[in-house]
Motif scaffolding. Structure first.
Motif, PDB file in Angstrom:
ATOM      1  N   GLU A  54       0.713  -1.058  -0.076  1.00  0.00           N
ATOM      2  CA  GLU A  54      -0.068   0.063   0.132  1.00  0.00           C
ATOM      3  C   GLU A  54       0.903   1.233   0.122  1.00  0.00           C
ATOM      4  O   GLU A  54       1.926   1.333   0.846  1.00  0.00           O
ATOM      5  CB  GLU A  54      -0.842  -0.015   1.236  1.00  0.00           C
ATOM      6  CG  GLU A  54      -1.944   1.177   1.042  1.00  0.00           C
ATOM      7  CD  GLU A  54      -3.108   0.939   2.379  1.00  0.00           C
ATOM      8  OE1 GLU A  54      -3.955  -0.043   1.947  1.00  0.00           O
ATOM      9  OE2 GLU A  54      -3.033   1.794   3.190  1.00  0.00           O
ATOM     10  N   ILE A  55       0.644   2.058  -0.706  1.00  0.00           N
ATOM     11  CA  ILE A  55       1.153   3.514  -0.922  1.00  0.00           C
ATOM     12  C   ILE A  55       0.425   4.537  -1.083  1.00  0.00           C
ATOM     13  O   ILE A  55      -0.960   4.457  -1.486  1.00  0.00           O
ATOM     14  CB  ILE A  55       2.420   3.525  -1.932  1.00  0.00           C
ATOM     15  CG1 ILE A  55       1.689   3.220  -3.466  1.00  0.00           C
ATOM     16  CG2 ILE A  55       3.553   2.600  -1.787  1.00  0.00           C
ATOM     17  CD1 ILE A  55       2.229   3.999  -4.585  1.00  0.00           C
ATOM     18  N   GLU A  56       0.954   5.788  -0.924  1.00  0.00           N
ATOM     19  CA  GLU A  56      -0.124   6.733  -1.171  1.00  0.00           C
ATOM     20  C   GLU A  56       0.419   7.606  -2.383  1.00  0.00           C
ATOM     21  O   GLU A  56       1.511   8.249  -2.467  1.00  0.00           O
ATOM     22  CB  GLU A  56      -0.030   7.979   0.088  1.00  0.00           C
ATOM     23  CG  GLU A  56      -1.165   7.543   0.989  1.00  0.00           C
ATOM     24  CD  GLU A  56      -1.224   8.473   2.174  1.00  0.00           C
ATOM     25  OE1 GLU A  56      -1.175   9.794   2.016  1.00  0.00           O
ATOM     26  OE2 GLU A  56      -1.168   8.152   3.217  1.00  0.00           O
ATOM     27  N   THR A  57      -0.454   7.734  -3.534  1.00  0.00           N
ATOM     28  CA  THR A  57       0.129   8.536  -4.400  1.00  0.00           C
ATOM     29  C   THR A  57      -0.455  10.099  -4.287  1.00  0.00           C
ATOM     30  O   THR A  57      -1.356  10.014  -3.234  1.00  0.00           O
ATOM     31  CB  THR A  57      -0.963   8.149  -6.036  1.00  0.00           C
ATOM     32  OG1 THR A  57      -2.138   8.712  -5.914  1.00  0.00           O
ATOM     33  CG2 THR A  57      -0.876   6.540  -6.194  1.00  0.00           C
ATOM     34  N   PRO A  58      -0.225  11.103  -5.046  1.00  0.00           N
ATOM     35  CA  PRO A  58      -0.818  12.383  -4.607  1.00  0.00           C
ATOM     36  C   PRO A  58      -2.355  12.692  -4.608  1.00  0.00           C
ATOM     37  O   PRO A  58      -3.064  13.371  -4.096  1.00  0.00           O
ATOM     38  CB  PRO A  58      -0.079  13.119  -5.868  1.00  0.00           C
ATOM     39  CG  PRO A  58       1.131  12.582  -6.144  1.00  0.00           C
ATOM     40  CD  PRO A  58       0.842  11.072  -5.921  1.00  0.00           C
ATOM     41  N   ILE A  59      -2.961  11.360  -5.395  1.00  0.00           N
ATOM     42  CA  ILE A  59      -4.378  11.582  -5.600  1.00  0.00           C
ATOM     43  C   ILE A  59      -5.249  10.572  -4.472  1.00  0.00           C
ATOM     44  O   ILE A  59      -5.996  10.833  -3.765  1.00  0.00           O
ATOM     45  CB  ILE A  59      -4.595  10.887  -6.830  1.00  0.00           C
ATOM     46  CG1 ILE A  59      -3.869  11.628  -8.006  1.00  0.00           C
ATOM     47  CG2 ILE A  59      -6.313  10.816  -7.169  1.00  0.00           C
ATOM     48  CD1 ILE A  59      -4.348  12.922  -8.119  1.00  0.00           C
ATOM     49  N   GLU A  60      -4.773   9.227  -4.276  1.00  0.00           N
ATOM     50  CA  GLU A  60      -5.363   8.357  -3.185  1.00  0.00           C
ATOM     51  C   GLU A  60      -4.274   7.445  -2.800  1.00  0.00           C
ATOM     52  O   GLU A  60      -3.337   7.107  -3.387  1.00  0.00           O
ATOM     53  CB  GLU A  60      -6.498   7.922  -4.036  1.00  0.00           C
ATOM     54  CG  GLU A  60      -6.232   7.058  -4.964  1.00  0.00           C
ATOM     55  CD  GLU A  60      -7.464   6.285  -5.590  1.00  0.00           C
ATOM     56  OE1 GLU A  60      -8.782   6.909  -5.672  1.00  0.00           O
ATOM     57  OE2 GLU A  60      -7.153   5.206  -6.296  1.00  0.00           O
ATOM     58  N   THR A  61      -4.920   6.376  -2.092  1.00  0.00           N
ATOM     59  CA  THR A  61      -4.126   5.272  -1.437  1.00  0.00           C
ATOM     60  C   THR A  61      -4.329   3.989  -2.455  1.00  0.00           C
ATOM     61  O   THR A  61      -5.629   4.235  -2.801  1.00  0.00           O
ATOM     62  CB  THR A  61      -4.565   5.011   0.026  1.00  0.00           C
ATOM     63  OG1 THR A  61      -4.268   6.044   0.845  1.00  0.00           O
ATOM     64  CG2 THR A  61      -3.715   3.748   0.595  1.00  0.00           C
ATOM     65  N   CYS A  62      -3.341   3.398  -2.706  1.00  0.00           N
ATOM     66  CA  CYS A  62      -3.690   2.297  -3.332  1.00  0.00           C
ATOM     67  C   CYS A  62      -2.591   1.149  -3.179  1.00  0.00           C
ATOM     68  O   CYS A  62      -1.570   1.236  -2.682  1.00  0.00           O
ATOM     69  CB  CYS A  62      -3.458   2.475  -5.070  1.00  0.00           C
ATOM     70  SG  CYS A  62      -1.967   2.885  -5.604  1.00  0.00           S
ATOM     71  N   LYS A  63      -3.044  -0.209  -3.653  1.00  0.00           N
ATOM     72  CA  LYS A  63      -1.930  -1.226  -3.376  1.00  0.00           C
ATOM     73  C   LYS A  63      -1.484  -1.365  -4.754  1.00  0.00           C
ATOM     74  O   LYS A  63      -2.131  -1.642  -5.722  1.00  0.00           O
ATOM     75  CB  LYS A  63      -2.926  -2.519  -3.037  1.00  0.00           C
ATOM     76  CG  LYS A  63      -3.009  -2.493  -1.572  1.00  0.00           C
ATOM     77  CD  LYS A  63      -3.510  -3.814  -1.043  1.00  0.00           C
ATOM     78  CE  LYS A  63      -2.963  -4.106   0.447  1.00  0.00           C
ATOM     79  NZ  LYS A  63      -3.006  -5.392   1.155  1.00  0.00           N
TER      80      LYS A  63
END
Ligand SMILES: O=P(O)(O)OC[C@H]1O[C@H](OP(=O)(O)OP(=O)(O)O)[C@H](O)[C@@H]1O
Ligand SMILES: O=c1cc[nH]c(=O)[nH]1
Ligand SMILES: [Mg+2]
Length: 209
Positions: A54-63
């Motif tokens: 799981e990471i956070e992009t500038p837009i949202e969290t995603c796996k």
């Protein structure tokens, strides 16, 4: 042959053709060997395991997938294999580097060991043994024997040019390993050099002849 992969990519074939040319000088030869190692590594690492993190992009969290836990070792067969190391490290900079020192006796063509050193926990790693030339297969068989004796289980062998004789010998001696060849050439000559081949890879990489 299961677990044997002959590369057909036009970029690899083009660069191998440049290597074969006797007018290709040391500097260019060395660069080409490294570039071919990158391209072959790209193909050979298709099966590297990944795991979603799981990471956070500038837009949202995603796996999203990352190369998972398995550590990698690149193991050149000295000397010529050294030419392929930086190509593999370009793809996997965290890889550790082991060395298997072998030279082929010019008369008997038998491999002789002179220096070996591997990174720790070789049994937990994906071990990529690199050597541009697979001729009689004696050196490759000995290199894999050594890595297995030190505990290596997950092994890939990568060469730029193979002779049918060497490929058969290595596959029969170690059917469990994956073998990647840039090109399968015609045969060996009476001095156990690959035809058409590219001559002595070590001498051409290091300018020793
Ligand atoms: O399949 P084989 O018949 O064993 O031949 C292949 C071996 O020969 C070459 O090494 P060489 O002995 O010339 O040593 P070098 O790399 O130091 O030149 C080559 O890089 C392989 O290691
Ligand atoms: O053709 C060959 C055979 C063994 N080693 C090389 O470098 N070239
Ligand atoms: Mg040599």
């Amino acid at each position: 042959m299961e677990k044997v992969y002959i590369m057909e990519h036009p970029l690899i074939q083009h660069k191998i053709s440049m290597l074969r040319d006797k007018n290709t000088g040391t500097n260019e030869f060395r660069k080409l060997v490294e570039e071919i190692a990158v391209l072959m590594g790209y193909e050979a690492f298709r099966d590297l395991p990944t795991e979603d993190v799981e990471i956070e992009t500038p837009i949202e969290t995603c796996k999203t997938p990352f190369i998972s836990g398995k550590k990698l070792a690149v193991i050149p067969v000295l000397r010529a294999g050294l030419g392929m190391v930086n190509g593999i490290l370009t793809l996997v900079p965290s890889a550790k580097v082991g060395h298997v020192g072998l030279y082929r006796d010019p008369v008997t063509h038998e491999p002789h060991e002179y220096y070996c050193k591997l990174p720790e926990s070789i049994n937990e790693r994906i071990n990529v043994i690199v050597d541009p030339m697979l001729a009689t297969g004696g050196s490759a068989e000995a290199a894999v024997d050594y890595v297995k004796k030190q505990g290596g289980r997950n092994i890939k062998f990568m060469c730029i040019i193979a002779a049918p004789e060497g490929l058969k010998r290595l596959h029969e001696a170690h059917p469990d390993i994956q073998i990647y060849c840039g090109h399968l050439d015609r045969c060996l000559n009476e001095h156990a050099y690959i035809c058409p081949g590219l001559g002595d890879a070590g001498d051409r990489i290091f300018g020793t002849k």
